[in-house]
Design a protein around this motif. Sequence first.
Motif, PDB file in Angstrom:
ATOM      1  N   VAL A 114      63.915  35.404 107.029  1.00 15.67           N
ATOM      2  CA  VAL A 114      65.321  35.018 106.990  1.00 15.67           C
ATOM      3  C   VAL A 114      65.457  33.693 106.250  1.00 15.67           C
ATOM      4  CG1 VAL A 114      65.908  36.246 109.106  1.00 15.67           C
ATOM      5  CG2 VAL A 114      65.142  33.869 109.238  1.00 15.67           C
ATOM      6  N   GLY A 115      66.692  33.362 105.899  1.00 13.89           N
ATOM      7  CA  GLY A 115      66.933  32.136 105.158  1.00 13.89           C
ATOM      8  C   GLY A 115      67.335  32.427 103.730  1.00 13.89           C
ATOM      9  N   PRO A 116      67.923  31.461 103.054  1.00  7.93           N
ATOM     10  CA  PRO A 116      68.471  31.683 101.716  1.00  7.93           C
ATOM     11  C   PRO A 116      67.429  31.845 100.614  1.00  7.93           C
ATOM     12  CG  PRO A 116      68.691  29.379 102.331  1.00  7.93           C
ATOM     13  CD  PRO A 116      68.202  30.096 103.549  1.00  7.93           C
ATOM     14  N   VAL A 117      66.194  31.395 100.840  1.00 14.48           N
ATOM     15  CA  VAL A 117      65.178  31.468  99.792  1.00 14.48           C
ATOM     16  C   VAL A 117      64.474  32.819  99.783  1.00 14.48           C
ATOM     17  CG1 VAL A 117      63.051  30.449  98.867  1.00 14.48           C
ATOM     18  CG2 VAL A 117      64.822  28.972  99.859  1.00 14.48           C
ATOM     19  N   ALA A 118      64.172  33.346 100.935  1.00 11.63           N
ATOM     20  CA  ALA A 118      63.387  34.579 101.042  1.00 11.63           C
ATOM     21  C   ALA A 118      64.032  35.717 100.259  1.00 11.63           C
ATOM     22  CB  ALA A 118      63.240  34.974 102.511  1.00 11.63           C
ATOM     23  N   GLY A 119      63.261  36.305  99.349  1.00 14.67           N
ATOM     24  CA  GLY A 119      63.733  37.422  98.547  1.00 14.67           C
ATOM     25  C   GLY A 119      64.615  37.045  97.383  1.00 14.67           C
ATOM     26  N   ASP A 163      55.756  38.457  97.142  1.00 17.59           N
ATOM     27  CA  ASP A 163      56.724  39.539  97.346  1.00 17.59           C
ATOM     28  C   ASP A 163      57.878  39.089  98.236  1.00 17.59           C
ATOM     29  OD1 ASP A 163      55.074  39.370  99.578  1.00 17.59           O
ATOM     30  OD2 ASP A 163      54.922  41.540  99.875  1.00 17.59           O
ATOM     31  N   GLY A 164      57.572  38.339  99.268  1.00 16.22           N
ATOM     32  CA  GLY A 164      58.622  37.845 100.150  1.00 16.22           C
ATOM     33  C   GLY A 164      59.509  36.807  99.493  1.00 16.22           C
ATOM     34  N   ALA A 165      59.031  36.209  98.418  1.00 13.52           N
ATOM     35  CA  ALA A 165      59.809  35.181  97.726  1.00 13.52           C
ATOM     36  C   ALA A 165      60.807  35.771  96.749  1.00 13.52           C
ATOM     37  CB  ALA A 165      58.869  34.225  96.987  1.00 13.52           C
ATOM     38  N   ILE A 166      60.463  36.889  96.089  1.00 15.49           N
ATOM     39  CA  ILE A 166      61.314  37.380  94.991  1.00 15.49           C
ATOM     40  C   ILE A 166      61.872  38.780  95.206  1.00 15.49           C
ATOM     41  CG2 ILE A 166      60.127  35.926  93.307  1.00 15.49           C
ATOM     42  CD1 ILE A 166      58.635  38.431  92.330  1.00 15.49           C
ATOM     43  N   ASP A 167      61.421  39.485  96.237  1.00  9.73           N
ATOM     44  CA  ASP A 167      61.855  40.866  96.461  1.00  9.73           C
ATOM     45  C   ASP A 167      62.667  40.950  97.750  1.00  9.73           C
ATOM     46  OD1 ASP A 167      62.194  43.570  96.803  1.00  9.73           O
ATOM     47  OD2 ASP A 167      60.072  44.070  96.858  1.00  9.73           O
ATOM     48  N   PRO A 168      63.991  41.168  97.661  1.00  8.02           N
ATOM     49  CA  PRO A 168      64.817  41.215  98.885  1.00  8.02           C
ATOM     50  C   PRO A 168      64.356  42.284  99.876  1.00  8.02           C
ATOM     51  CG  PRO A 168      66.198  41.104  96.923  1.00  8.02           C
ATOM     52  CD  PRO A 168      64.793  41.328  96.444  1.00  8.02           C
ATOM     53  N   GLU A 169      63.908  43.438  99.367  1.00  8.75           N
ATOM     54  CA  GLU A 169      63.463  44.501 100.271  1.00  8.75           C
ATOM     55  C   GLU A 169      62.211  44.083 101.030  1.00  8.75           C
ATOM     56  OE1 GLU A 169      62.324  49.288 100.206  1.00  8.75           O
ATOM     57  OE2 GLU A 169      62.634  48.190  98.340  1.00  8.75           O
ATOM     58  N   LYS A 208      66.678  27.458  94.684  1.00  9.28           N
ATOM     59  CA  LYS A 208      65.933  27.965  95.832  1.00  9.28           C
ATOM     60  C   LYS A 208      64.448  27.980  95.463  1.00  9.28           C
ATOM     61  CE  LYS A 208      69.846  30.945  97.027  1.00  9.28           C
ATOM     62  NZ  LYS A 208      70.293  32.355  97.193  1.00  9.28           N
ATOM     63  N   VAL A 209      63.662  27.188  96.179  1.00 12.94           N
ATOM     64  CA  VAL A 209      62.247  27.008  95.836  1.00 12.94           C
ATOM     65  C   VAL A 209      61.368  27.683  96.879  1.00 12.94           C
ATOM     66  CG1 VAL A 209      60.414  25.356  95.336  1.00 12.94           C
ATOM     67  CG2 VAL A 209      62.803  24.770  94.810  1.00 12.94           C
ATOM     68  N   ALA A 210      60.507  28.585  96.445  1.00 11.72           N
ATOM     69  CA  ALA A 210      59.503  29.197  97.316  1.00 11.72           C
ATOM     70  C   ALA A 210      58.166  28.519  97.078  1.00 11.72           C
ATOM     71  CB  ALA A 210      59.395  30.688  97.035  1.00 11.72           C
ATOM     72  N   VAL A 211      57.598  27.966  98.139  1.00  8.30           N
ATOM     73  CA  VAL A 211      56.258  27.379  98.063  1.00  8.30           C
ATOM     74  C   VAL A 211      55.286  28.480  98.480  1.00  8.30           C
ATOM     75  CG1 VAL A 211      54.798  25.446  98.710  1.00  8.30           C
ATOM     76  CG2 VAL A 211      57.293  25.183  98.734  1.00  8.30           C
ATOM     77  N   LEU A 212      54.468  28.929  97.545  1.00 10.17           N
ATOM     78  CA  LEU A 212      53.719  30.165  97.720  1.00 10.17           C
ATOM     79  C   LEU A 212      52.357  29.967  98.386  1.00 10.17           C
ATOM     80  CD1 LEU A 212      54.470  31.854  94.280  1.00 10.17           C
ATOM     81  CD2 LEU A 212      55.632  32.226  96.460  1.00 10.17           C
ATOM     82  N   ALA A 213      51.970  30.994  99.121  1.00  7.26           N
ATOM     83  CA  ALA A 213      50.641  31.097  99.719  1.00  7.26           C
ATOM     84  C   ALA A 213      50.333  32.593  99.825  1.00  7.26           C
ATOM     85  CB  ALA A 213      50.593  30.417 101.080  1.00  7.26           C
ATOM     86  N   ALA A 214      49.211  32.924 100.433  1.00  5.81           N
ATOM     87  CA  ALA A 214      48.830  34.336 100.551  1.00  5.81           C
ATOM     88  C   ALA A 214      49.580  35.044 101.664  1.00  5.81           C
ATOM     89  CB  ALA A 214      47.327  34.447 100.783  1.00  5.81           C
ATOM     90  N   SER A 215      50.169  34.290 102.570  1.00 10.45           N
ATOM     91  CA  SER A 215      50.832  34.871 103.737  1.00 10.45           C
ATOM     92  C   SER A 215      51.956  33.963 104.185  1.00 10.45           C
ATOM     93  CB  SER A 215      49.817  35.040 104.884  1.00 10.45           C
ATOM     94  OG  SER A 215      50.467  35.305 106.114  1.00 10.45           O
ATOM     95  N   GLU A 216      52.933  34.542 104.888  1.00  8.28           N
ATOM     96  CA  GLU A 216      54.010  33.720 105.452  1.00  8.28           C
ATOM     97  C   GLU A 216      53.593  32.991 106.725  1.00  8.28           C
ATOM     98  OE1 GLU A 216      55.788  36.355 102.594  1.00  8.28           O
ATOM     99  OE2 GLU A 216      54.623  36.916 104.388  1.00  8.28           O
ATOM    100  N   GLN A 217      52.461  33.349 107.291  1.00 11.06           N
ATOM    101  CA  GLN A 217      51.986  32.649 108.484  1.00 11.06           C
ATOM    102  C   GLN A 217      51.518  31.242 108.128  1.00 11.06           C
ATOM    103  OE1 GLN A 217      49.420  34.837 111.277  1.00 11.06           O
ATOM    104  NE2 GLN A 217      49.646  36.614 109.924  1.00 11.06           N
ATOM    105  N   VAL A 218      51.811  30.288 109.016  1.00  9.84           N
ATOM    106  CA  VAL A 218      51.321  28.926 108.828  1.00  9.84           C
ATOM    107  C   VAL A 218      49.896  28.865 109.371  1.00  9.84           C
ATOM    108  CG1 VAL A 218      51.668  26.490 109.340  1.00  9.84           C
ATOM    109  CG2 VAL A 218      53.653  27.998 109.019  1.00  9.84           C
ATOM    110  N   LEU A 219      48.942  28.743 108.461  1.00  6.66           N
ATOM    111  CA  LEU A 219      47.529  28.754 108.815  1.00  6.66           C
ATOM    112  C   LEU A 219      46.938  27.382 108.515  1.00  6.66           C
ATOM    113  CD1 LEU A 219      46.737  32.206 107.171  1.00  6.66           C
ATOM    114  CD2 LEU A 219      47.203  31.749 109.590  1.00  6.66           C
TER     115      LEU A 219
END
Length: 300
Positions: free
Chosen positions: A233-238, A219-225, A175-186
């Motif tokens: 949502v989705g299998p990668v988040a958290g 935080d949204g990539a590695i922390d389920p809470e 499960k790969v998280a491509v990181l940025a400062a926010s989950e919004q697509v900017l």
Amino acid sequence: MRINTLDELLRAVKDRPRKRLVVAWANDAHTLEAVNAAVEAGLVEAILVGDEAAILKVFGELGLAKERFRIVHTATDTEAASKAVGMVRSGEADLLMKGLLSTDKYMRAILNKEQGLLDPGAILSHVTVMEHPGHPKLMIAGDVAVIPEPEFKEKLAILNYLVKTAKALGIETPKVAVLAASEQVLPKMSSSSDAAMLSKMADRGQIKGALVDGPLALDGAIDPEAAQIKGLVGPVAGDADCLLFPNIEAGNVFYKAGTKLGGAEIAAVVVGARVPCVLSSRGDSAKTKLSSIALAALLA
């Protein structure tokens, strides 16, 4: 079987045929302690390239048996790097490791167009495997040390290196998280738009063998809470296995904050060359260097 700790990594490599490791400018105690431990554990056979007198002096101080090693004398660190790379090219060694020489000299030898280890069109990158006491599984991160500001093509290469490493660690579908400062697509933030494109490529089958999502904040990539609170949502988040950082500053701060403030242990290698290359800092512990040797041997 999935490898969840660095100790499990060492045990997994121990059960495999031993690789041949060549160390460039192997003159310092930390490097020799780690290489000796790797030899004792049955992970590798070792060739030490450097100032023979200095190497033997350290052997005496540490009480190590020189008979376990092949020593190749060179007068300078630059000569040692060139000689070690040449031994890989000739098939005498399967893995390369940096000793007490600077990273720029080490990388210059690897990148040499005529005598180096980079094939035409290949992209050199750095993969870190981190074991953090506050996290339930290994985190596989890149790039924290080689590519300063990766373009989209380089991010795709980094992603594929992360996936390859995860699979070598026994993770069937990373499960790969491509990181940025926010989950919004900017659109004006390249880290955000690049992450969205990589995620869409994975959705359409252009990236195979992994689940990819982004942009995601750390935080949204590695922390389920955190993921639940944010409505992700989705299998990668958290639950990400792999973290693709937008640039070297973000990745390097993560790496150093984890190790210096968070008590994390790491293994790290340079990938993309003909063989895995251990690129630990001159200040890294013997344990970090041993784990990095094991990771290189696993990937070779």
